[in-house]
Scaffold this motif. Structure first.
Motif, mmCIF file in Angstrom:
data_model
loop_
_atom_site.group_PDB
_atom_site.id
_atom_site.type_symbol
_atom_site.label_atom_id
_atom_site.label_comp_id
_atom_site.label_asym_id
_atom_site.label_seq_id
_atom_site.Cartn_x
_atom_site.Cartn_y
_atom_site.Cartn_z
ATOM 1 N N VAL A 3 39.580 28.054 48.851
ATOM 2 C CA VAL A 3 40.534 28.160 47.745
ATOM 3 C C VAL A 3 40.629 29.637 47.397
ATOM 4 O O VAL A 3 39.600 30.301 47.209
ATOM 5 N N ASP A 4 41.848 30.156 47.321
ATOM 6 C CA ASP A 4 42.058 31.559 46.985
ATOM 7 C C ASP A 4 42.716 31.678 45.616
ATOM 8 O O ASP A 4 43.680 30.955 45.310
ATOM 9 N N VAL A 5 42.202 32.594 44.823
ATOM 10 C CA VAL A 5 42.798 32.915 43.526
ATOM 11 C C VAL A 5 43.265 34.363 43.600
ATOM 12 O O VAL A 5 42.460 35.270 43.832
ATOM 13 N N ILE A 6 44.554 34.578 43.419
ATOM 14 C CA ILE A 6 45.129 35.925 43.494
ATOM 15 C C ILE A 6 45.746 36.258 42.138
ATOM 16 O O ILE A 6 46.674 35.572 41.682
ATOM 17 N N GLU A 62 52.787 41.610 37.715
ATOM 18 C CA GLU A 62 53.773 40.527 37.624
ATOM 19 C C GLU A 62 53.388 39.473 36.588
ATOM 20 O O GLU A 62 54.152 38.536 36.336
ATOM 21 N N LYS A 63 52.186 39.604 36.037
ATOM 22 C CA LYS A 63 51.673 38.653 35.027
ATOM 23 C C LYS A 63 51.595 37.235 35.590
ATOM 24 O O LYS A 63 51.979 36.254 34.937
ATOM 25 N N THR A 64 51.088 37.155 36.829
ATOM 26 C CA THR A 64 50.985 35.853 37.487
ATOM 27 C C THR A 64 49.584 35.612 38.036
ATOM 28 O O THR A 64 48.799 36.535 38.242
ATOM 29 N N ILE A 65 49.313 34.341 38.282
ATOM 30 C CA ILE A 65 48.098 33.911 38.982
ATOM 31 C C ILE A 65 48.525 32.912 40.042
ATOM 32 O O ILE A 65 49.298 31.981 39.760
ATOM 33 N N GLU A 66 48.026 33.097 41.253
ATOM 34 C CA GLU A 66 48.262 32.128 42.330
ATOM 35 C C GLU A 66 46.946 31.462 42.696
ATOM 36 O O GLU A 66 45.936 32.144 42.889
ATOM 37 N N ILE A 67 46.965 30.140 42.788
ATOM 38 C CA ILE A 67 45.788 29.376 43.216
ATOM 39 C C ILE A 67 46.194 28.600 44.455
ATOM 40 O O ILE A 67 47.082 27.726 44.404
ATOM 41 N N ILE A 68 45.568 28.947 45.577
ATOM 42 C CA ILE A 68 46.011 28.457 46.883
ATOM 43 C C ILE A 68 44.876 27.693 47.548
ATOM 44 O O ILE A 68 43.735 28.172 47.617
ATOM 45 N N ASP A 69 45.169 26.488 48.037
ATOM 46 C CA ASP A 69 44.178 25.733 48.812
ATOM 47 C C ASP A 69 44.785 25.329 50.141
ATOM 48 O O ASP A 69 46.014 25.244 50.272
ATOM 49 N N PRO A 73 32.052 22.715 45.776
ATOM 50 C CA PRO A 73 31.709 22.468 47.177
ATOM 51 C C PRO A 73 32.582 23.178 48.209
ATOM 52 O O PRO A 73 32.323 23.058 49.413
ATOM 53 N N THR A 74 33.616 23.887 47.781
ATOM 54 C CA THR A 74 34.473 24.639 48.699
ATOM 55 C C THR A 74 34.431 26.114 48.315
ATOM 56 O O THR A 74 34.415 26.442 47.127
ATOM 57 N N GLU A 75 34.432 26.987 49.311
ATOM 58 C CA GLU A 75 34.378 28.418 49.020
ATOM 59 C C GLU A 75 35.611 28.865 48.242
ATOM 60 O O GLU A 75 36.736 28.499 48.564
ATOM 61 N N ILE A 76 35.359 29.671 47.199
ATOM 62 C CA ILE A 76 36.429 30.155 46.325
ATOM 63 C C ILE A 76 36.427 31.676 46.373
ATOM 64 O O ILE A 76 35.391 32.310 46.151
ATOM 65 N N TYR A 77 37.583 32.257 46.642
ATOM 66 C CA TYR A 77 37.701 33.707 46.750
ATOM 67 C C TYR A 77 38.679 34.222 45.692
ATOM 68 O O TYR A 77 39.704 33.595 45.406
#
Length: 650
Positions: free
Chosen positions: A64-67, A72-79, A202-206
């Motif tokens: 899971v990636d958190v960018i 831009e005042k945004t957050i992206e959460i990607i799995d 249980p899943t790697e988070i970056y």
């Protein structure tokens, strides 16, 4: 092409009405909810692969990636989980509270035994609207031939959904933060919150910052930072864990570099799934001020600290983690439904702690004794709060005696407090005094009598009484903690015929010289006169005064106060009523030793001009053995002491 659709469908059968801005008490929890959803999606895809319904591409890694993007005042959460089709978005997103996890488990319940799906309410996604004005979803299902879907909503009940251009199997959620919540797209704040809630998912988070490519002179590209440990120590079997593993985990989770005393590794699969580690820190302060931390997890997702429904109150003095996937959480996952299942979990935890402690007392008594002074406040607090815990610990509570020896309650009761070595004795004049012969029937009756355990609350203040006990070959235990008074009262209520009594509550016959009946009668008559003279000299007509012949001829005067009165006074003080501990009406008794020269002087010189001064001095000396004098009384005591020394100098 995106189309504007009608209102979101709220499934009121599953949840209370949704007010998205107040769905959770802590707004930062959106990170936990959205990342949990991503982990769930990945877990589901892995299960499908295990069942042969999906083939994972070579080289793919669960993540899971958190960018964050402050500009831009945004957050992206990607799995890179299983993604969603348009029908699934319609079903799981547009129908609020239709739980995707519940539906998935129901569908595949016969094909998989291990429920490791985190979400159970279908509400986590909507936590995004606590911090965002707009939310976009871009997703592509794992299903063959699936079409990417784009969904967006501005926080109202209308949404747009249509074909998208997302090219990877999985889901990307984009949050356009409102002005009040811009802190959450700060990289350091994001890491702080994610470490708080997601450190053991249980899943790697970056986590990474958008558009940040170079961090060093060598031009190396900055790598996303790993935020979590997917295999926490509590998830392992105790046999796989070393002492250093436990200590490292303790330091990392609780930021405490003082080594804990010991720990308990909880590992239970039936009748419910529960794992965890409880650490016993060194406790060396008043128990009211101790602050422990028990972190509660659900499938490695942090729920909250110190949830009282699950964790017995007394265990909150400890530090530790508990993970129970079977917890019946409410809609916000931050509190628990108060039901019988939760109570069973709490009772199990309490039982495991009692088993560990009693086992140590049985098999590692020396080690247990080393820990006792540090853990005793916690154990006593537990006994006061939990009757079942108290019953299990009754025979494994330690008492340190006046010689520093640790004894259990049964061992304390074996100590004979009365000196009964002969059937006859000799009085102070050398005359033989008949002693009462003890029969077998009398011994049987003694077993049913009250068994007294004497105790000390201040070894320095009560040193004279301690010396008397030693000389009489009697024993006492040391109880100096503020929790001890209510604790011994509870032990008395649970152990029939057991009585705790402070060593200065009364003088037993062991301290007194034996005398003949005739001599005692003559003495009693004189003692009555002396008591009257003492009351007159002190202007305390209602005070209780006793004249006894004590074996220790170096003791001139003492003050005793009954155990019942003392406890009543303590209770009154607790409620702020206040009482003069040594007032004449408060159960205090002044004891004068007829075998001491000063008392004998008073007996022989009742009308002497110095008698009043001697009486006052003996009274203050008795008071000093129990508590400090008031400033006024201390001033008079010092002046009187000087006057007495002047008499000796003449």
């Amino acid at each position: 092409m995106a189309q504007t659709h009608g209102n979101l469908s709220i499934n009121s059968d599953n949840i209370f009405p949704i007010i998205k801005k107040w769905l959770y008490s802590d707004h930062d929890i959106f990170y936990r909810e959205l990342i949990s959803n991503g982990c769930d999606a990945i877990t589901k895809l892995k299960k499908l692969a295990m069942m042969g319904e999906y083939e994972i591409p070579e080289g793919r890694k669960d993540r899971v990636d958190v960018i964050v993007n402050p500009e831009e005042k945004t957050i992206e959460i990607i799995d890179n989980g299983l993604g969603m089709t348009a029908e699934e978005v319609e079903e799981y997103i547009n129908q609020i509270a239709f739980s995707g996890a519940t539906d998935f488990i129901e569908k595949y319940k016969d094909k998989t035994n291990d429920d490791q799906i985190i979400g159970h309410f279908g509400l986590g996604f909507y936590s995004a609207f606590m911090v965002a004005d707009r939310v976009h979803i871009d997703t592509l299902s794992y299903k063959e031939g699936a079409t990417p879907v784009h969904w967006e909503c501005d926080g109202g009940t209308e949404y747009d959904m249509g074909d998208g251009d997302y090219a990877s199997v999985g889901t990307k959620i984009t949050l356009f933060l409102n002005e009040d919540c811009l802190e959450f797209c700060n990289e350091y704040k994001a890491k702080e919150v994610i470490k708080k809630y997601c450190s053991f998912m249980p899943t790697e988070i970056y986590v990474s910052k958008a558009n940040e490519t170079v961090t060093s002179e060598s031009g190396e590209e900055k790598q996303p930072e790993l935020m979590n440990e997917t295999q926490p120590l509590w998830a392992k079997h105790p046999n796989e864990c070393s002492k250093e593993d436990y200590l490292t985990f303790y330091r990392k989770v609780f930021m405490d570099y003082k080594e804990p005393l010991f720990w308990i590794h909880l590992n239970m699969d039936y009748p419910f799934n529960l794992k965890g580690i409880l650490y016993f820190p060194k406790i060396n302060m008043e128990y009211e001020s101790i602050e422990g931390t028990i972190k509660l997890y659900n499938n490695q997702v942090f729920i909250a600290d110190n949830i009282k429904e699950v964790i017995p109150e007394f265990l909150m003095l400890l530090k530790g983690v508990i993970d129970c996937p079977d917890l019946p959480l409410n809609v916000s996952r931050s509190a628990l439904q108060n039901d019988g299942f939760v109570k069973k979990i709490s009772e199990y935890i309490s039982k495991k702690v009692a088993d560990k402690l009693s086992g140590m007392c049985k098999t590692e008594k020396e080690e247990y004794e080393k820990y006792w002074d540090d853990i005793s406040p916690f154990i006593k607090f537990g006994c006061l709060k939990d009757d079942k815990f108290c019953e299990k610990m009754n025979d494994y509570i330690l008492f340190k005696n006046i010689d520093g020896v640790y004894m259990t309650l049964p061992e304390c009761l074996e100590v004979n407090p009365i000196d009964t070595d002969e059937a006859s004795a000799v009085d102070e004049d050398g005359n033989t005094v008949e002693a009462e012969v003890v029969s077998d029937d009398d011994e049987a009756a003694d077993d049913a009598k009250e068994k007294v355990i004497y105790y000390v609350t201040d070894e320095q203040q009560q040193s004279q009484y301690i010396n008397m006990f030693r000389q009489a070959k009697m024993d006492a235990v040391v109880l100096t903690h503020s929790i001890d008074q209510p604790f011994v009262s509870q032990l008395e209520s649970k152990n029939e015929n057991v009585k705790f009594q402070r060593i200065d509550a009364d003088l037993t016959e062991s301290f007194k010289s034996k005398t003949s009946k005739k001599a005692q009668k003559e003495f009693d008559e004189v003692a009555e006169e002396i008591a009257a003279s003492m009351k007159k000299a002190l202007k305390k007509e209602n005070m209780s005064v006793k004249i006894d012949k004590l074996k220790n001829k170096k003791i001139a005067s003492m003050l005793t106060i009954s155990e019942e009165t003392r406890r009543m006074q303590d209770m009154m003080k607790m409620y702020g009523a206040g009482m003069d501990m040594f007032g004449a009406e408060d159960g205090a008794t002044l004891v004068l030793n007829a075998n001491h020269p000063l008392v004998q002087y008073i007996m022989e010189h009742k009308d002497d001009e110095n008698t009043m001064m001697m009486c006052q001095q003996l009274y203050d000396l008795a008071l000093l053995q129990n508590a400090p004098l008031s400033p006024e009384a201390m001033t008079k005591f010092i002046q009187r002491s000087n006057d007495i020394m002047m008499l000796l100098a003449k």
